[in-house]
Scaffold this motif. Structure first.
Motif, PDB file in Angstrom:
ATOM      1  N   GLU A   1       0.812  -1.205   0.000  1.00  0.00           N
ATOM      2  CA  GLU A   1       0.000   0.000   0.000  1.00  0.00           C
ATOM      3  C   GLU A   1       0.849   1.260   0.000  1.00  0.00           C
ATOM      4  N   ILE A   2       2.180   1.083   0.079  1.00  0.00           N
ATOM      5  CA  ILE A   2       3.062   2.241   0.132  1.00  0.00           C
ATOM      6  C   ILE A   2       3.684   2.447  -1.232  1.00  0.00           C
ATOM      7  N   ALA A   3       3.442   3.551  -1.842  1.00  0.00           N
ATOM      8  CA  ALA A   3       4.019   3.878  -3.150  1.00  0.00           C
ATOM      9  C   ALA A   3       5.287   4.677  -2.945  1.00  0.00           C
ATOM     10  N   PRO A   4       6.271   4.483  -3.788  1.00  0.00           N
ATOM     11  CA  PRO A   4       7.505   5.257  -3.631  1.00  0.00           C
ATOM     12  C   PRO A   4       7.238   6.741  -3.815  1.00  0.00           C
ATOM     13  N   HIS A   5       7.973   7.525  -3.058  1.00  0.00           N
ATOM     14  CA  HIS A   5       7.810   8.968  -3.135  1.00  0.00           C
ATOM     15  C   HIS A   5       8.184   9.460  -4.526  1.00  0.00           C
ATOM     16  N   SER A   6       7.444  10.410  -5.010  1.00  0.00           N
ATOM     17  CA  SER A   6       7.664  10.889  -6.370  1.00  0.00           C
ATOM     18  C   SER A   6       9.055  11.488  -6.540  1.00  0.00           C
ATOM     19  N   ALA A   7       9.603  12.039  -5.463  1.00  0.00           N
ATOM     20  CA  ALA A   7      10.915  12.656  -5.570  1.00  0.00           C
ATOM     21  C   ALA A   7      12.016  11.625  -5.725  1.00  0.00           C
ATOM     22  N   ASP A   8      11.755  10.362  -5.306  1.00  0.00           N
ATOM     23  CA  ASP A   8      12.770   9.321  -5.382  1.00  0.00           C
ATOM     24  C   ASP A   8      12.721   8.553  -6.696  1.00  0.00           C
ATOM     25  N   ARG A   9      11.719   8.830  -7.513  1.00  0.00           N
ATOM     26  CA  ARG A   9      11.585   8.119  -8.769  1.00  0.00           C
ATOM     27  C   ARG A   9      12.100   8.961  -9.917  1.00  0.00           C
ATOM     28  N   MET A  10      12.741   8.278 -10.857  1.00  0.00           N
ATOM     29  CA  MET A  10      13.235   8.983 -12.015  1.00  0.00           C
ATOM     30  C   MET A  10      12.080   9.329 -12.940  1.00  0.00           C
ATOM     31  N   ILE A  11      12.002  10.559 -13.385  1.00  0.00           N
ATOM     32  CA  ILE A  11      10.969  10.989 -14.312  1.00  0.00           C
ATOM     33  C   ILE A  11      11.414  10.592 -15.709  1.00  0.00           C
ATOM     34  N   ARG A  12      10.716   9.641 -16.296  1.00  0.00           N
ATOM     35  CA  ARG A  12      11.096   9.156 -17.612  1.00  0.00           C
ATOM     36  C   ARG A  12      10.667  10.152 -18.683  1.00  0.00           C
ATOM     37  N   SER A  13      11.499  10.295 -19.664  1.00  0.00           N
ATOM     38  CA  SER A  13      11.197  11.212 -20.740  1.00  0.00           C
ATOM     39  C   SER A  13      10.060  10.672 -21.588  1.00  0.00           C
ATOM     40  N   PRO A  14       9.104  11.514 -21.969  1.00  0.00           N
ATOM     41  CA  PRO A  14       7.991  11.027 -22.797  1.00  0.00           C
ATOM     42  C   PRO A  14       8.472  10.636 -24.182  1.00  0.00           C
ATOM     43  N   ARG A  15       7.839   9.629 -24.738  1.00  0.00           N
ATOM     44  CA  ARG A  15       8.164   9.181 -26.083  1.00  0.00           C
ATOM     45  C   ARG A  15       6.950   9.387 -26.984  1.00  0.00           C
TER      46      ARG A  15
ATOM     47  N   ILE B   1      20.937   9.684 -10.137  1.00  0.00           N
ATOM     48  CA  ILE B   1      20.128  10.279 -11.188  1.00  0.00           C
ATOM     49  C   ILE B   1      20.859  11.502 -11.729  1.00  0.00           C
ATOM     50  N   VAL B   2      21.089  11.517 -13.030  1.00  0.00           N
ATOM     51  CA  VAL B   2      21.738  12.645 -13.695  1.00  0.00           C
ATOM     52  C   VAL B   2      20.702  13.322 -14.586  1.00  0.00           C
ATOM     53  N   THR B   3      20.566  14.629 -14.436  1.00  0.00           N
ATOM     54  CA  THR B   3      19.580  15.403 -15.187  1.00  0.00           C
ATOM     55  C   THR B   3      20.240  16.032 -16.411  1.00  0.00           C
ATOM     56  N   LEU B   4      19.581  15.857 -17.564  1.00  0.00           N
ATOM     57  CA  LEU B   4      20.024  16.483 -18.811  1.00  0.00           C
ATOM     58  C   LEU B   4      19.113  17.660 -19.118  1.00  0.00           C
ATOM     59  N   VAL B   5      19.704  18.801 -19.387  1.00  0.00           N
ATOM     60  CA  VAL B   5      18.948  20.032 -19.681  1.00  0.00           C
ATOM     61  C   VAL B   5      19.258  20.432 -21.117  1.00  0.00           C
ATOM     62  N   ASP B   6      18.220  20.524 -21.965  1.00  0.00           N
ATOM     63  CA  ASP B   6      18.452  20.921 -23.351  1.00  0.00           C
ATOM     64  C   ASP B   6      18.502  22.438 -23.470  1.00  0.00           C
ATOM     65  N   GLU B   7      18.610  22.933 -24.675  1.00  0.00           N
ATOM     66  CA  GLU B   7      18.757  24.373 -24.890  1.00  0.00           C
ATOM     67  C   GLU B   7      17.467  25.133 -24.662  1.00  0.00           C
ATOM     68  N   LYS B   8      16.365  24.417 -24.495  1.00  0.00           N
ATOM     69  CA  LYS B   8      15.094  25.050 -24.133  1.00  0.00           C
ATOM     70  C   LYS B   8      14.837  24.953 -22.633  1.00  0.00           C
ATOM     71  N   ASP B   9      15.849  24.524 -21.889  1.00  0.00           N
ATOM     72  CA  ASP B   9      15.784  24.369 -20.431  1.00  0.00           C
ATOM     73  C   ASP B   9      14.778  23.308 -19.995  1.00  0.00           C
ATOM     74  N   GLU B  10      14.481  22.377 -20.868  1.00  0.00           N
ATOM     75  CA  GLU B  10      13.653  21.237 -20.483  1.00  0.00           C
ATOM     76  C   GLU B  10      14.550  20.174 -19.861  1.00  0.00           C
ATOM     77  N   GLU B  11      14.077  19.551 -18.803  1.00  0.00           N
ATOM     78  CA  GLU B  11      14.898  18.618 -18.032  1.00  0.00           C
ATOM     79  C   GLU B  11      14.471  17.179 -18.279  1.00  0.00           C
ATOM     80  N   PHE B  12      15.450  16.305 -18.317  1.00  0.00           N
ATOM     81  CA  PHE B  12      15.219  14.874 -18.516  1.00  0.00           C
ATOM     82  C   PHE B  12      16.127  14.113 -17.554  1.00  0.00           C
ATOM     83  N   ASP B  13      15.538  13.260 -16.744  1.00  0.00           N
ATOM     84  CA  ASP B  13      16.302  12.464 -15.775  1.00  0.00           C
ATOM     85  C   ASP B  13      16.792  11.176 -16.421  1.00  0.00           C
ATOM     86  N   THR B  14      18.024  10.824 -16.139  1.00  0.00           N
ATOM     87  CA  THR B  14      18.613   9.583 -16.637  1.00  0.00           C
ATOM     88  C   THR B  14      19.315   8.852 -15.499  1.00  0.00           C
TER      89      THR B  14
END
Length: 237
Positions: free
Chosen positions: A83-97, A169-182
């Motif tokens: 019943e316990i879901a991992p905290h959103s801050a601890d999960r990697m935000i996957r880039s949308p495809r 977790i390493v964050t990639l920031v593109d030239e539009k300042d959009e962030e992607f977690d890897t």
């Protein structure tokens, strides 16, 4: 003694011979030979054997016991981990495809070696113009980086000097300042989960080049340089 000495025996052999003769006389006096013969001729009777008891093993009834808990936690309510879901801050935000991004490879012409070298040269020129306070490196995109596998290995010397020594977790920031977690794997020195989403969302292709600038300990600013295909199509981001 005289007779033995006459026969040419030494005193030791003579004494030994007397001992043997004396032992023979004692055995005859005790009648040991007759007793031994009687024992051999006596009929052998089987020794009584104990009857083996058959052990009747009944089916054991296993009574479930409560899980062992330390005294410190015994009085606390039981935790249901499902019943316990991992905290959103601890999960990697996957880039949308995007579905349309999955077919971009089919429309791309072949990339010549000249176009690859031109893209790498432009990336190196861009890197030379960046703030030297922040370490950076140029990475030429290969088939294994942006088509199959989507594994991006980083320069070994760069990782040893600037990257964390454990997975993170390493964050990639593109030239539009959009962030992607890897996912950065320290023992493999590369980016795994999340990198595919970044590459697909930015239409990165075999032959392109990218400049990675470490603006924070686990944060890269990424500049993408497009390689021109044989049909003359070229785009810089």
């Amino acid at each position: 003694m005289a007779e033995v000495a006459k026969q040419g025996m030494s005193p030791y052999e003579a004494a030994r011979e007397r001992t043997v003769l004396e032992n023979k006389r004692k055995m005859e006096a005790l009648n040991l030979r007759h007793l031994s013969a009687a024992i051999k001729e006596a009929p052998k009777t089987p020794s009584p054997t104990k009857q083996k008891r058959r052990r009747i093993i009944e089916d054991a009834v296993v009574i479930p016991s409560p899980p062992r808990r330390s005294r410190r936690l015994a009085n606390l309510p039981e935790v249901k981990y499902a019943e316990i879901a991992p905290h959103s801050a601890d999960r990697m935000i996957r880039s949308p495809r995007k579905p349309t991004d999955l077919i971009y490879l089919a429309s791309r012409g072949s990339i010549s070696m000249k176009a690859r070298m031109e893209a790498a040269t432009k990336a190196e020129e861009l890197e030379s113009q960046l703030d030297p306070e922040f370490p950076s490196f140029v990475k030429a995109m290969l088939h294994s980086h942006v088509v199959r596998g989507f594994w991006l290995g980083l320069p070994s010397h760069f990782c040893d000097t600037y990257m964390p020594k454990q997975d993170c977790i390493v964050t990639l920031v593109d030239e539009k300042d959009e962030e992607f977690d890897t996912n950065y794997l320290a023992y493999k020195k590369g980016l795994s989960g999340g990198w595919a989403g970044f590459a697909i969302c930015h239409g990165m292709r075999d032959g392109d080049a990218a400049v990675f600038q470490l603006i924070k300990p686990t944060r890269f600013k990424v500049h993408i340089i497009r390689a021109a295909s044989d049909d003359g199509d070229e785009e810089d981001e």
